[in-house]
Design a protein around this motif. Structure first.
Motif, PDB file in Angstrom:
ATOM      1  N   PRO A   1       0.836  -1.200   0.000  1.00  0.00           N
ATOM      2  CA  PRO A   1       0.000   0.000   0.000  1.00  0.00           C
ATOM      3  C   PRO A   1       0.867   1.245   0.000  1.00  0.00           C
ATOM      4  CG  PRO A   1       0.186  -0.819   2.224  1.00  0.00           C
ATOM      5  CD  PRO A   1       0.919  -1.794   1.340  1.00  0.00           C
TER       6      PRO A   1
ATOM      7  N   VAL B   1       2.586  -8.550  -7.184  1.00  0.00           N
ATOM      8  CA  VAL B   1       2.313  -7.192  -7.672  1.00  0.00           C
ATOM      9  C   VAL B   1       1.474  -7.268  -8.955  1.00  0.00           C
ATOM     10  CG1 VAL B   1       3.385  -4.992  -8.354  1.00  0.00           C
ATOM     11  CG2 VAL B   1       4.595  -6.488  -6.765  1.00  0.00           C
TER      12      VAL B   1
ATOM     13  N   TYR C   1       7.503 -11.406  -5.403  1.00  0.00           N
ATOM     14  CA  TYR C   1       6.814 -10.115  -5.461  1.00  0.00           C
ATOM     15  C   TYR C   1       5.395 -10.341  -5.952  1.00  0.00           C
ATOM     16  CZ  TYR C   1      11.481  -8.035  -5.143  1.00  0.00           C
ATOM     17  OH  TYR C   1      12.746  -7.674  -4.736  1.00  0.00           O
TER      18      TYR C   1
ATOM     19  N   ASP D   1      13.829  -0.250  -5.258  1.00  0.00           N
ATOM     20  CA  ASP D   1      13.653  -1.704  -5.270  1.00  0.00           C
ATOM     21  C   ASP D   1      14.993  -2.428  -5.263  1.00  0.00           C
ATOM     22  OD1 ASP D   1      11.148  -2.968  -4.984  1.00  0.00           O
ATOM     23  OD2 ASP D   1      10.431  -1.948  -6.781  1.00  0.00           O
TER      24      ASP D   1
ATOM     25  N   GLN E   1       3.140  -4.407 -13.856  1.00  0.00           N
ATOM     26  CA  GLN E   1       4.515  -4.031 -13.484  1.00  0.00           C
ATOM     27  C   GLN E   1       5.535  -5.106 -13.903  1.00  0.00           C
ATOM     28  OE1 GLN E   1       5.117  -2.309  -9.566  1.00  0.00           O
ATOM     29  NE2 GLN E   1       3.055  -1.461  -9.521  1.00  0.00           N
TER      30      GLN E   1
HETATM   31  N1  ARG Z   1       3.414   0.496  -3.787  1.00  0.00           N
HETATM   32  C1  ARG Z   1       3.396  -0.123  -5.072  1.00  0.00           C
HETATM   33  C2  ARG Z   1       2.115   0.213  -5.811  1.00  0.00           C
HETATM   34  O1  ARG Z   1       1.128   0.609  -5.217  1.00  0.00           O
HETATM   35  C3  ARG Z   1       3.519  -1.612  -5.002  1.00  0.00           C
HETATM   36  C4  ARG Z   1       4.811  -2.093  -4.432  1.00  0.00           C
HETATM   37  C5  ARG Z   1       5.208  -3.424  -4.957  1.00  0.00           C
HETATM   38  N2  ARG Z   1       6.445  -3.908  -4.429  1.00  0.00           N
HETATM   39  C6  ARG Z   1       7.655  -3.494  -4.811  1.00  0.00           C
HETATM   40  N3  ARG Z   1       8.716  -3.993  -4.240  1.00  0.00           N
HETATM   41  N4  ARG Z   1       7.820  -2.596  -5.771  1.00  0.00           N
HETATM   42  O2  ARG Z   1       2.091   0.070  -7.021  1.00  0.00           O
END
Ligand code: ARG
Length: 588
Positions: A123, A348, A346, A328, A352
């Motif tokens: 988040p 995600v 990860y 990262d 991404q």
């Molecule tokens: N905070 C990022 C977003 O809302 C996701 C993070 C994912 N993890 C990472 N290590 N980049 O898109």
């Protein structure tokens, strides 16, 4: 415990060997005609070519060897040479009794536990938690629980997004709203107040307002960028504000994740990785990995057999500022230093993916990561509304997670009250438990990488492939077991006898698959395989239940056997739903 399919395979391989054929033809698979058999072996077809014989003859040769099998009770050959198999009932009952006595219900823990870090949740501080973050939390939590059950050391890290422009936006907006605040007085040298100058409600207003403003008002955006820069340079007042933003926001996030029954071991943030950046950049330069490209510092990550263009990984912008990438990479450095993980997963949004390809390649190329450490991108698809577009509120805005949970719980509450099986005072609590299963199962039952349609009506239904159906079945079993206990019966383990009906045998065969399913789900990082298993299992149980009078059975031994079986079914179901991240209420 050895998997039941492996025991059958072993038996088949021996039969091939005794009949004079190579053992490798003895491989089996689950039957694709469950009406005819339970497992099948197609090896005779493959062997026919090698031995230049009709497959039917080979199949018959093998079958003869299985006449005295203790594992298989029916072996039949079907043209042109399929071998259909049915498991011996006594063997199956004994296998189930062993599962029931086994501490991990037949699961063979990994021999050498690995340290696995899961980066999930993700988040962003001060932005409301919305449905986009839901999938990461649900999938990551499930992977974590499955991994732990399998015996790995799994560390879940929320990886808070706290380092972006959002902080500068909030600070700038706050400065416009309340310029008199002491945080903006550059001459101030005293202690800053302990109390935050805003509530979470206000904070959630401030961010969207500031974000909207920055899109129209270039000057405002400049100010926000400058504020972000100053914060990162260590402006005292801004850091104090940042701490307030963090505290207020994290308290709220924790409350929300608790509602989702999602728990992180680490509450690390992007800012925690910043101290690692200068050394990392210097190292990349010294080793010649990084070079300047139009003023920016980049690492080339394209490879010869790439079919599409993979752009270089940018480490520093031309003004020297670091990026999401840089954070990262530095986080990888930090994780290696603090935890020496064997794998980092990860969870995600799959949009991404290219980004992570760059980061992973860069980390490998520059040797920030040990050669043996695996980096895994577990991308997930979009959660869509019934219209097939990304899920929105009725008004078309981004749906807050809290609102979504609330809506589901209301719907569940209505259904539960309609059922009237639960006293009103418990109904709210029950609605929350069942509501969570609706959300999580609705998500996890789809392959993670695919988009899916979030359909409240379907997800909250007590029928069909849904969380509430699985819970309903589990509760049904629990209530039979409770009634049995109330009538003076004792729950004993290991009393399971051979199946007396087809539906009972089908149920037993499902129970015997538990270890295979969990192992595969972990290997493939596929919680949806556990979902489809519990669904089949629940169906098998309900079929058996409708055909069998359990508590009114006169034969005590038979009754005890069924109770024992039910108890095992309950344990397996509850273990599975725990791995999916929810639990069953006592009543529904
Ligand atoms: N905070 C990022 C977003 O809302 C996701 C993070 C994912 N993890 C990472 N290590 N980049 O898109």
């Amino acid at each position: 415990m050895i998997k039941i399919a492996d025991l059958i395979t072993e038996e088949m391989q021996q039969a091939f060997r005794k009949a004079g054929y190579e053992t490798s033809y003895g491989r089996i698979s689950l039957s694709n005609r469950p009406d005819l058999c339970e497992y099948q072996c197609n090896g005779a077809m493959a062997a026919a070519k090698a031995y230049k014989k009709a497959p039917f003859i080979i199949a018959n040769d093998v079958t003869v060897q299985l006449e005295d099998s203790e594992i298989l009770e029916e072996v039949s050959v079907v043209s042109p040479g399929f071998i259909n198999l049915k498991v011996n009932r006594e063997f199956l009952a004994a296998y189930l009794n062993r599962i029931q006595q086994d501490e991990y219900l037949s699961i063979e823990k990994v021999k050498e536990p690995r340290t696995v870090m899961i980066d999930y949740g993700g988040p962003n501080v001060a932005k409301p938690l919305h449905v986009g973050h839901l999938r990461s939390a649900i999938i990551g939590e499930s992977l974590k629980r499955i991994g732990r059950y399998m015996g790995d050391k799994v560390i879940g890290d929320v990886h808070l997004g706290d380092w972006g422009l959002q902080m500068g936006l909030i600070i700038t907006e706050l400065k416009e709203l309340q310029p008199e605040l002491v945080y903006f007085d550059s001459d101030y040298i005293g202690e800053y107040p302990e109390e935050a100058p805003f509530t979470i409600g206000e904070l959630e207003q401030i961010y969207p307002a500031a974000s909207a403003k920055s899109k129209e008002d270039e000057a405002f955006k400049e100010k926000a960028m400058e504020a972000t820069h100053q914060l990162q340079q260590g402006n005292r007042g801004y850091i104090a504000l940042w701490n307030h933003i963090m505290n207020v926001s994290v308290t709220d996030l924790k409350r929300n994740y608790k509602k989702l029954d999602v728990e992180f071991d680490l509450w690390k943030k992007e800012s925690d990785a910043q101290p690692y950046i200068p050394d990392m950049v210097q190292y990349m330069k010294d080793k010649g990995y990084a070079h300047l490209d139009q003023g920016a510092l980049v690492v080339d990550v394209k490879e010869e057999d790439d079919t599409k263009e993979i752009p270089p990984c940018m480490i520093l912008k031309s003004d020297g500022a670091s990026l999401y990438n840089t954070t990262d990479l530095a986080t990888i450095v930090e994780r290696m230093k603090l935890f020496q993980p064997d794998e980092i997963i990860y969870v995600v949004d799959k949009r991404q993916e290219l980004y992570f390809t760059q980061v992973f390649r860069c980390a490998r190329k520059t040797k920030l990561i040990d050669e043996e450490t695996k980096l895994t991108f577990q991308g997930f698809g979009t959660m869509n509304g019934k219209d097939g577009k990304p899920f929105k509120t009725r008004e078309g805005g981004v749906m807050r997670l809290e609102t979504l949970i609330h809506e589901i719980n209301e719907e569940m509450y209505k259904k539960i009250v309609d059922n009237r099986s639960v006293k009103d005072k418990d109904a709210r609590k029950t609605a929350e438990i069942v509501g969570l299963s609706a959300i999580k199962y609705g998500d996890l039952s789809n392959q993670a990488s695919k988009d899916y349609v979030f359909d409240i009506d379907r997800f909250t239904s007590f029928e069909g492939n849904t969380g509430p159906y699985i819970l309903y079945t589990t509760v049904r079993i629990k209530s039979i077991l409770n009634r049995y206990a109330e009538e003076g019966g004792k729950l004993q383990k290991g009393n399971i006898q051979s199946a007396v009906s087809e539906s009972e045998k089908a149920l037993m065969l499902e129970a015997a698959k538990f270890n295979t399913v969990v192992e595969t789900a972990y290997e493939e990082k596929a919680p949806h395989k556990i979902c489809s298993y519990v669904y089949d299992f629940a169906n098998a149980f309900n079929r058996f239940y409708h055909e069998t009078k359990i508590l009114s059975e006169d034969n005590e031994e038979q009754k005890e056997s069924w109770i024992s079986l039910l108890n095992l079914v309950r344990e397996i179901l509850e273990t599975c739903i725990d791995m999916l991240g929810f639990s069953a209420p006592e009543r529904m």
